[in-house]
Design an enzyme around this catalytic site. Structure first.
Site: not given
Length: 649
Positions: A341, A370, A388, A390, A392, A476, A522
């Site tokens: 992000c 991570r 991910q 992912d 945004h 979330k 997200h």
RNA sequence: GCCGGCGUAGCUCAGUGGUAGAGUACUUCCUUGGUAAGGAAGGGGUCAGGGGUUCAAAUCCCCUCGUUGGCUCCA
């Protein structure tokens, strides 16, 4: 005995006049003896009671048996007490924590003092439990004052029960006694231990007292019990079957991925077939996202430390993460990216934005790293480097709900195509008692939380709400799916965020020609590709949908005389973007078929003299067997039709 | 990170102090076979790594690494 009457309403709506003080068991006896033998507990006005507890006023009563979820949980809770009784008999002086029923069975947390408990001792405990069960000891409920309860456990020297008692109010405390065992317990329980016919203690594990890592670690013993021996056999068989679906096992067997000590724990190595599977999933998602107005972006794997200081990730996770990468320049540090992000925020910022541009949806299959705790790593479901799906979404405040709903639709589309029908949608909100865990003010949080709640409600999504599960920057909506062994994993996630736009000072020019702050959503429908593949493997037991299967077809020549014809078929498949390979090993056809079945390859095309002459292929489907002969063109058409069908929705 | 289990050939596993094994996979040869395992021969292991006890360690003890079941954590 009072002869006052009360009215008992049964689940079918029928009503009965009964004596005041009647018990669930007596009601059952009035219906049939068989039922009475099987009654484990009674649900009285929605509350679960011992089946022998007197009912003193008009009530709706449901008799609970092994077929009811609450019946099972009562049975298992009573089994935990039985195990505790066995433990006290075998290991005098053990101290007991808590012993609840769980989804499949029960556990009890035990403090064995200085002694190390060996897994091999479980069988001894099982035997003792069976022995005690045969006594048919009744579970007897006793109301007890707080001071008496404290005196009892002080005398016994059990600090855990005393700790539990501290939180209980006088007048609400009950003990349950069976055989030689007395426990602080709210109940309810089954009538007597004789109902428990089969016992299996499954495993032992460490568990912190009250789930707090600052406390002592107790030994948690997990077990399961059944009213019939046969049911235990069936359960154990089912467990064995579930183990066969384990993605770690299938991942190796199907040559999808591997790990290497040398590369590092929790860092998956994707093999060619696994990579093909990933690519198919990625293409599927890209296509769906293209339709929904997303744009792909690409960002590097590292970023300046300052980037994450701005986002707040560094402060929150920095000390527990992979440590910064130093450069030859003094004081210059980069971080392996744990999130995409911040990078996407910077892409948003590269030029001024107008309200007319919004929403802007930046998507990236971004690989992030991570430093997960070593004890947490687990196959592909919990790793240290993962990709991910992912994206945004930067939008105006009044677009949040609509955008959120669109993302829910996308997640549900993915789940539907892949046949994940058994998921839980979880709304994860702030822990109201621990606000320092989060960044940002109440106003933004309240707006974000209500946006999620409203969007989920508007979609008619069945949700559970969990406080304290929010991300540090926002609430979330998570989609959880169970693996083969019943462990729950988070896949898709959608998050509303008012914080990062603030921290990165994101802006757009509104219709009023003033600067405004956008809101970020997200979202990752798969969550992580690694975890998604893991759950997918277990979900379909390695029998992937045709469109995803890394090996879609294998061509099996009867003998090497037909490899040339097989090659012709393979080229036709190739022209049609179908993945196929020829098994031209020097083996008989039966062997080739067996190996293809074991490798779970969806289709086998068998070519021999007959097929070559007729210009056909014999089609054999994985599991289903022989489908007869097709011309190659017919087969390609059939095959493509199957894929199109499974991708419809 | 914490508590417990486990670590022998690519894989699945036998081997309780005395010269490292099986099945399968792999290689070579024979076989050219019609819908779930054709036959023969061969190669392959610093028994996770390090230290200790012992005349002798895969085996017993300690440490490290990995893995596994949970706990805690999960941007």
């Amino acid at each position: 005995m009072s002869n006052q009457k009360i009215k008992i309403t049964l689940p079918d709506g029928s009503e009965r006049e009964m004596d005041k003080g009647v018990s669930g068991l007596q009601i059952a006896l009035g219906i049939s003896e068989g039922l009475a033998r099987n009654v484990l507990a009674a649900k009285v006005n929605g509350e679960i009671w011992d089946s022998n507890r007197p009912i003193e006023q008009d009530a709706t009563v449901q008799l609970l048996t092994w077929n009811d979820k609450e019946g099972k949980s009562t049975f298992w809770h009573s089994s935990a007490h039985l195990m505790a009784e066995a433990l006290e008999a075998l290991y005098p002086g053990v101290k007991l924590g808590i012993g609840p029923s769980i989804e499949n069975g029960f556990y009890y947390d035990v403090d064995f003092g200085d002694r190390t408990f060996e897994g091999a001792e479980l069988e001894t405990i099982e035997a003792k439990m069976i022995e005690l069960a045969r006594n048919k000891s009744e579970y007897i409920r006793k109301d007890i004052s707080k001071s008496e309860a404290i005196a009892y456990f002080e005398n016994k020297g059990d600090e855990y029960k005393l700790d539990l008692l501290e939180g209980l109010a006088d007048g609400t405390i009950t003990f349950y006694e069976q055989g030689n065992f007395v426990d602080l317990c709210r109940g309810p329980h089954i009538p007597n231990t004789g109902f428990i016919k089969a016992v299996k203690l499954l495993n032992i594990a460490g568990a912190y007292w009250r789930g707090d890592e600052k406390n002592k670690m107790l030994t948690r013993i997990y077990g399961i019990t059944f009213p019939k021996a046969k049911e235990l056999q069936e359960y154990l068989f089912m467990l064995e079957e579930a183990k066969k679906r384990d993605h770690r096992k299938l991942g190796r067997e199907l040559e999808l991925f591997t790990f290497s000590e040398k590369v590092g724990m929790g860092l998956p190595l994707w093999l060619p077939k696994g990579t093909l599977l990933r690519e198919r999933l990625i293409n599927f998602m890209k296509k769906a996202q293209d339709k929904s107005g997303y744009q792909q972006v690409t960002t590097p794997h590292i970023g300046h430390k300052a980037l994450y200081e701005t986002s707040g990730h560094y402060e929150k996770y920095g000390k527990d993460s992979f440590q910064p990468i130093a450069t030859p320049n003094e004081g210059e540090e980069f971080l392996l990216k744990p999130m995409n992000c911040p990078h996407h925020c910077e892409i948003y910022k590269y030029k001024p934005r107008s309200y007319k541009d919004l929403p802007i949806r930046y998507a990236e299959f971004g690989t992030v790293y991570r430093y997960e705790q070593s004890g947490e790593l687990h196959g592909l479901t919990r790793v240290r480097g993962f990709t991910q799906d992912d994206a945004h979404i930067f939008c105006m405040p009044n677009q949040v709900k609509e955008e959120f709903i669109k993302v829910i639709d996308l997640v549900l589309h993915v789940f539907k195509v892949l046949g994940f029908n058994d998921y839980t949608a979880q709304i994860s909100l702030r822990d109201p008692n621990n606000r320092e865990k989060y960044i940002g003010g109440d106003e933004a949080w309240n707006k974000a939380e209500s946006a999620i709640i409203e969007a989920a409600a508007e979609k008619g999504l069945e949700t559970v709400t969990v406080l304290g599960e929010a991300a540090f920057y926002g609430p979330k909506l998570d989609f959880m799916v169970k693996d083969a062994l019943g462990r729950r994993w988070q896949l898709g996630t959608i998050q509303v965020d008012y914080q990062l736009p603030d921290r990165f000072e994101l802006e757009y020019i509104g219709a009023d020609n003033q600067k405004h702050r956008p809101v970020m959503i997200h979202r990752a429908p798969f969550g992580s590709l690694e975890r998604f593949v893991a759950v997918l493997i277990e979900h379909c037991a390695g029998n992937f949908p045709l469109w995803l299967s890394p090996d879609q077809i294998t061509i099996l020549p009867i003998s090497e005389k037909f490899t040339e014809y097989a090659e012709k078929i393979r080229m036709l498949l190739d022209e049609n973007d179908i993945t196929g390979f020829i098994d031209n090993r020097d083996e008989k056809i039966g062997r080739k078929i067996r190996d293809a079945e074991v490798k779970k390859i969806p289709f086998m095309l068998i070519v021999g003299e007959k097929e070559q002459e007729e210009e056909k292929v014999s089609v054999r489907k994985h599991i289903d067997g022989d489908l007869g002969s097709y011309t190659p063109e017919e087969f390609v058409k059939y095959f493509k039709g199957l894929i199109a069908d499974s991708l419809k929705n």
